[in-house]
Motif scaffolding. Structure first.
Motif, PDB file in Angstrom:
ATOM      1  N   ALA A   1      23.696  20.937  60.294  1.00  0.00           N
ATOM      2  CA  ALA A   1      25.529  21.065  59.489  1.00  0.00           C
ATOM      3  C   ALA A   1      25.050  19.500  58.606  1.00  0.00           C
ATOM      4  CB  ALA A   1      25.940  21.270  60.115  1.00  0.00           C
ATOM      5  N   SER A   2      25.202  18.467  58.584  1.00  0.00           N
ATOM      6  CA  SER A   2      25.092  17.386  58.235  1.00  0.00           C
ATOM      7  C   SER A   2      25.754  17.175  57.059  1.00  0.00           C
ATOM      8  CB  SER A   2      24.480  16.522  58.468  1.00  0.00           C
ATOM      9  OG  SER A   2      24.244  15.841  59.783  1.00  0.00           O
ATOM     10  N   ASN A   3      26.122  16.250  55.901  1.00  0.00           N
ATOM     11  CA  ASN A   3      27.247  16.377  55.184  1.00  0.00           C
ATOM     12  C   ASN A   3      26.421  15.113  54.647  1.00  0.00           C
ATOM     13  OD1 ASN A   3      27.512  15.668  52.347  1.00  0.00           O
ATOM     14  ND2 ASN A   3      30.015  16.841  52.606  1.00  0.00           N
ATOM     15  N   SER A   4      25.758  14.780  54.539  1.00  0.00           N
ATOM     16  CA  SER A   4      25.322  12.939  54.848  1.00  0.00           C
ATOM     17  C   SER A   4      25.902  11.910  53.219  1.00  0.00           C
ATOM     18  CB  SER A   4      23.204  12.207  54.814  1.00  0.00           C
ATOM     19  OG  SER A   4      23.040  12.845  56.109  1.00  0.00           O
TER      20      SER A   4
ATOM     21  N   ASP B   1      32.113  13.604  51.293  1.00  0.00           N
ATOM     22  CA  ASP B   1      33.689  13.628  52.060  1.00  0.00           C
ATOM     23  C   ASP B   1      32.946  15.175  53.041  1.00  0.00           C
ATOM     24  OD1 ASP B   1      35.885  15.069  52.837  1.00  0.00           O
ATOM     25  OD2 ASP B   1      36.661  14.885  50.578  1.00  0.00           O
ATOM     26  N   PRO B   2      33.209  15.295  54.459  1.00  0.00           N
ATOM     27  CA  PRO B   2      33.381  16.471  55.044  1.00  0.00           C
ATOM     28  C   PRO B   2      33.504  17.483  54.559  1.00  0.00           C
ATOM     29  CG  PRO B   2      34.411  15.253  56.449  1.00  0.00           C
ATOM     30  CD  PRO B   2      34.022  13.831  54.770  1.00  0.00           C
ATOM     31  N   ASN B   3      34.962  17.424  53.772  1.00  0.00           N
ATOM     32  CA  ASN B   3      35.581  18.583  53.405  1.00  0.00           C
ATOM     33  C   ASN B   3      34.762  19.332  51.970  1.00  0.00           C
ATOM     34  OD1 ASN B   3      37.644  18.441  55.504  1.00  0.00           O
ATOM     35  ND2 ASN B   3      38.748  16.991  54.648  1.00  0.00           N
ATOM     36  N   GLU B   4      33.859  18.619  52.128  1.00  0.00           N
ATOM     37  CA  GLU B   4      33.331  19.319  50.367  1.00  0.00           C
ATOM     38  C   GLU B   4      33.069  20.567  50.715  1.00  0.00           C
ATOM     39  OE1 GLU B   4      32.803  15.593  47.366  1.00  0.00           O
ATOM     40  OE2 GLU B   4      31.145  16.590  48.032  1.00  0.00           O
ATOM     41  N   GLY B   5      31.958  20.787  51.857  1.00  0.00           N
ATOM     42  CA  GLY B   5      31.422  21.879  52.600  1.00  0.00           C
ATOM     43  C   GLY B   5      30.391  21.415  51.861  1.00  0.00           C
ATOM     44  N   ARG B   6      29.182  20.609  51.322  1.00  0.00           N
ATOM     45  CA  ARG B   6      27.885  20.196  51.014  1.00  0.00           C
ATOM     46  C   ARG B   6      26.704  20.061  52.780  1.00  0.00           C
ATOM     47  NH1 ARG B   6      27.984  16.028  47.790  1.00  0.00           N
ATOM     48  NH2 ARG B   6      25.863  15.652  47.951  1.00  0.00           N
TER      49      ARG B   6
ATOM     50  N   GLY C   1      44.742  16.032  41.211  1.00  0.00           N
ATOM     51  CA  GLY C   1      45.409  16.828  40.564  1.00  0.00           C
ATOM     52  C   GLY C   1      45.433  17.208  42.378  1.00  0.00           C
ATOM     53  N   PRO C   2      47.007  18.077  42.439  1.00  0.00           N
ATOM     54  CA  PRO C   2      47.263  18.410  44.157  1.00  0.00           C
ATOM     55  C   PRO C   2      46.514  20.128  44.565  1.00  0.00           C
ATOM     56  CG  PRO C   2      49.046  19.785  42.422  1.00  0.00           C
ATOM     57  CD  PRO C   2      48.171  18.353  41.434  1.00  0.00           C
ATOM     58  N   ASP C   3      46.733  20.771  45.442  1.00  0.00           N
ATOM     59  CA  ASP C   3      45.893  21.729  45.737  1.00  0.00           C
ATOM     60  C   ASP C   3      46.521  23.023  45.467  1.00  0.00           C
ATOM     61  OD1 ASP C   3      43.450  20.679  46.324  1.00  0.00           O
ATOM     62  OD2 ASP C   3      44.022  19.938  48.466  1.00  0.00           O
ATOM     63  N   PRO C   4      46.460  23.672  44.639  1.00  0.00           N
ATOM     64  CA  PRO C   4      46.985  25.183  45.052  1.00  0.00           C
ATOM     65  C   PRO C   4      47.625  25.474  46.562  1.00  0.00           C
ATOM     66  CG  PRO C   4      45.375  25.246  43.298  1.00  0.00           C
ATOM     67  CD  PRO C   4      45.015  24.507  44.360  1.00  0.00           C
ATOM     68  N   ALA C   5      48.190  26.202  46.758  1.00  0.00           N
ATOM     69  CA  ALA C   5      48.985  26.064  48.219  1.00  0.00           C
ATOM     70  C   ALA C   5      47.838  27.175  49.040  1.00  0.00           C
ATOM     71  CB  ALA C   5      49.961  26.717  48.163  1.00  0.00           C
ATOM     72  N   ASN C   6      47.734  27.866  48.178  1.00  0.00           N
ATOM     73  CA  ASN C   6      45.941  29.012  49.167  1.00  0.00           C
ATOM     74  C   ASN C   6      44.876  28.615  48.671  1.00  0.00           C
ATOM     75  OD1 ASN C   6      45.767  28.940  45.717  1.00  0.00           O
ATOM     76  ND2 ASN C   6      45.236  31.654  46.294  1.00  0.00           N
ATOM     77  N   LEU C   7      44.589  27.334  48.735  1.00  0.00           N
ATOM     78  CA  LEU C   7      43.203  26.421  48.989  1.00  0.00           C
ATOM     79  C   LEU C   7      43.032  26.245  50.173  1.00  0.00           C
ATOM     80  CD1 LEU C   7      42.356  25.833  45.330  1.00  0.00           C
ATOM     81  CD2 LEU C   7      42.315  27.771  46.428  1.00  0.00           C
ATOM     82  N   ASP C   8      41.563  26.406  50.625  1.00  0.00           N
ATOM     83  CA  ASP C   8      41.970  25.648  52.093  1.00  0.00           C
ATOM     84  C   ASP C   8      41.116  23.613  51.745  1.00  0.00           C
ATOM     85  OD1 ASP C   8      40.748  24.658  54.406  1.00  0.00           O
ATOM     86  OD2 ASP C   8      39.038  25.714  54.433  1.00  0.00           O
ATOM     87  N   PRO C   9      42.105  22.572  52.316  1.00  0.00           N
ATOM     88  CA  PRO C   9      41.674  22.120  52.451  1.00  0.00           C
ATOM     89  C   PRO C   9      40.605  21.320  52.513  1.00  0.00           C
ATOM     90  CG  PRO C   9      43.958  21.985  53.389  1.00  0.00           C
ATOM     91  CD  PRO C   9      43.426  23.078  53.068  1.00  0.00           C
ATOM     92  N   THR C  10      39.728  22.063  53.680  1.00  0.00           N
ATOM     93  CA  THR C  10      38.970  21.199  54.764  1.00  0.00           C
ATOM     94  C   THR C  10      37.457  22.212  53.691  1.00  0.00           C
ATOM     95  OG1 THR C  10      38.444  23.582  55.566  1.00  0.00           O
ATOM     96  CG2 THR C  10      40.112  21.544  56.633  1.00  0.00           C
ATOM     97  N   ASN C  11      37.033  22.956  52.826  1.00  0.00           N
ATOM     98  CA  ASN C  11      36.265  23.566  52.164  1.00  0.00           C
ATOM     99  C   ASN C  11      36.895  23.318  50.604  1.00  0.00           C
ATOM    100  OD1 ASN C  11      34.332  24.890  51.300  1.00  0.00           O
ATOM    101  ND2 ASN C  11      35.351  26.453  51.325  1.00  0.00           N
TER     102      ASN C  11
ATOM    103  N   GLY D   1      34.638  24.927  47.579  1.00  0.00           N
ATOM    104  CA  GLY D   1      34.906  26.389  47.725  1.00  0.00           C
ATOM    105  C   GLY D   1      33.851  27.002  48.181  1.00  0.00           C
ATOM    106  N   ARG D   2      32.795  26.692  48.985  1.00  0.00           N
ATOM    107  CA  ARG D   2      31.500  26.828  49.086  1.00  0.00           C
ATOM    108  C   ARG D   2      31.433  28.577  50.558  1.00  0.00           C
ATOM    109  NH1 ARG D   2      27.340  24.805  53.661  1.00  0.00           N
ATOM    110  NH2 ARG D   2      28.613  25.759  55.750  1.00  0.00           N
TER     111      ARG D   2
END
Length: 549
Positions: A54-57, A60-65, A222-232, A235-236
């Protein structure tokens, strides 16, 4: 004069004799095979970037790559355009490194440029970028597969010098377009289905690159919309519930309508872009049903990936599949002391289950047919490998790529007697290799200062005359426009006599400048030294000028 240094390597029964096939740089397939073995047996190389799966070398680990999924994807994008420019043209040739801006390579600045940058650290005259892309595939599969099966890789791919033709099938392309692309590259309809199903066992689709398919994602600014997951933030949407395992479970989810039901390219809201659904059901799910079991999935997927990674231009001659030998030479070099003593040092590498023995034993053969008696290496160092958790390496697999426990055995010897070989006999096996002590680069007398190098070469005085010409060739890397892959160039210089030390004449040159990751080989006519990587020149020059070192 040649003295044979032997780390005895079992002979390989090859249909292609790798010692007789050379590329345009004069490097044999055999040398490339040995470099692959060194790469796989060194914990500081590519395998560490995809462990765990699962490594994302370097991102940013929050990108879901997922690095392993990107390394699989790049093989497909490079190889599938074979035949578009004409019969026998294209395939796995690293032309994809020039194609990151193409729409068909959506997300190319991430999955292409980042991947090529990860690989180019190891690119050299031995290792083309195309071969490294192959190494990326086999290490990803081995790390992510539950049995850590290592697909034997063939070596010898040649890098393209520019982009290839467009034509990679995408989510919105028709079944006919996709099938034509696979057929042109040499794949049947069943193999097309297998390739997509096997590749999509890992990773997922990112909304950043495919906003109509992937989930919502956070913009780069820009800011995150309130309904978006900051850990993804990219958007994977995963293809299956086990995106970090190379397994058959996604096949069952597709066939049974469970879990993620085949993923976003099967059940996406825009049916025009449900390319996996079109491809999977194109033969009435016959091929997908045949992949349902774990054994069938593993065997079939490794077979189709083996075909894809060996889809190369017709002009390329590949080696036979390389199975890493139980014992090999990880590194070695000759050196000369200030009093004229020849030293030979390096590391032997071994792997296996159970673990290799604590020491490697060996003996030097003499020119008279005898030997110098048994010698013992330093204690073998178990390579730490990588961990999935708990802070301890796997007890039976150092790198999680199916090679078992890996040990490195340092050794050092002063060669006083007229030896012509050294044999290593450990665990009942014997291996061989050659070294030339008649002419060699001297690491301890070679220096670097910035990008300049003072290079010295030792030549046995008995081999020289007053008119002898000593040359050295240096292979190094240069940048290319519109690609993060390097191009390999060579430079040849003539050395000048400096002094005599013991039985050797010393020659030097200071004309190498600006060489990136150079590899050197000296020659006196047809008498050539072993190749030496510039990284062994560990002593910086502190003089005002490199010429004074």
């Amino acid at each position: 004069m040649f003295f044979k240094f032997l780390i005895f390597l079992s002979s390989l029964a090859l249909a292609v004799d790798p010692k007789t096939v050379f590329d345009s740089n004069g490097i044999s397939l055999w040398e490339k095979i040995e470099e692959l073995e060194r790469q796989l047996l060194d914990t500081g190389t590519l395998s560490g970037l995809v462990n765990p799966c699962a490594s994302n070398s370097f991102a940013d680990p929050n990108e879901g790559r997922q690095t392993s999924a990107e390394w699989v994807r790049i093989v497909f994008h490079d190889a599938i355009t074979k035949g578009i420019a004409g019969p026998g043209l294209g395939g796995l040739d690293a032309s994809v490194s020039f194609e990151s801006e193409r729409a068909e390579n959506a997300g190319g600045k991430q999955f292409i440029n980042v991947t090529i940058a990860q690989f180019n650290v190891f690119q050299s005259v031995y290792f083309s970028m195309a071969d490294l892309i192959g190494v990326g595939l086999i290490t990803s599969l081995a790390t992510c597969d539950g049995t850590h099966k290592l697909l034997p890789l063939r070596m010898g791919r040649i890098d393209a010098t520019g982009p290839g033709p467009a034509g990679v099938p995408g989510p919105a392309d028709t079944l006919a377009f996709s099938l034509a692309a696979f057929n042109r590259a040499g794949f049947s309809q069943a193999e097309m289905i297998q390739s997509i199903a096997c590749g999509h066992s890992l990773g997922g689709v990112h909304g950043k690159n495919f906003p109509d398919i992937g989930g919502p994602f956070r913009p780069d600014s820009g800011p995150d919309p309130a309904n978006l997951d900051p850990t993804n933030t990219f958007g994977r949407k995963a293809f299956g519930t086990t995106p970090a395992a190379f397994d058959h479970l996604g096949i069952a989810e597709y066939l049974d309508g469970t879990g993620l039901k085949g993923g976003p390219l099967v059940v996406g809201l825009n049916d025009t872009e449900n390319s996996d659904k079109r491809i999977f059901k194109s033969d009435g799910n016959v091929t997908m049903n045949a992949l349902r079991s774990a054994t069938a999935f593993r065997n079939t997927c490794f077979t189709v990936f083996d075909k894809m990674v060996n889809t190369v231009p017709a002009a390329v001659t590949l080696s036979d599949p390389v199975v890493v030998r139980p014992w090999t030479m990880l590194e070695s070099q000759l050196d000369l002391t200030s009093t004229g003593t020849v030293n030979f040092t390096g590391k032997i590498a071994a792997h296996g289950t159970p673990a290799p023995p604590s020491f490697a034993t060996y003996q030097y053969g003499t020119t008279g047919g005898g030997n110098t008696g048994s010698r013992t290496s330093q204690v073998g160092v178990v390579q730490p490998g990588f961990t999935f958790g708990g802070g301890q390496p796997a007890p039976t697999d150092s790198l999680y790529i199916g090679l078992g426990v890996i040990k490195h055995y340092p050794f050092w010897d002063a060669l006083f007697e007229p030896v012509n070989s050294v044999s290593i006999t450990t665990s009942g096996s014997t291996y061989t290799g050659d070294i030339n002590v008649g002419i060699f680069v001297i690491p301890s007398m070679s220096f670097f200062q910035g990008t300049d190098i003072m290079l010295r070469v030792a030549v046995l005085s008995s081999l020289t005359t007053s008119s002898s010409v000593i040359n050295v060739i240096a292979w190094s890397r240069v940048a290319q426009t519109n690609s993060l892959a390097f191009r390999i160039i060579s430079t040849t210089q003539t050395l000048t006599f400096e002094k005599t030390v013991g039985s050797y004449k010393i020659y030097k040159t200071t004309l190498f400048s600006g060489l990136a990751s150079p590899i050197f080989q000296a020659s006196l006519g047809t008498n050539k030294s072993s190749k030496v990587k510039g990284q062994v020149f560990k002593t910086p020059c502190t003089a005002a000028s490199i010429g004074l070192c």
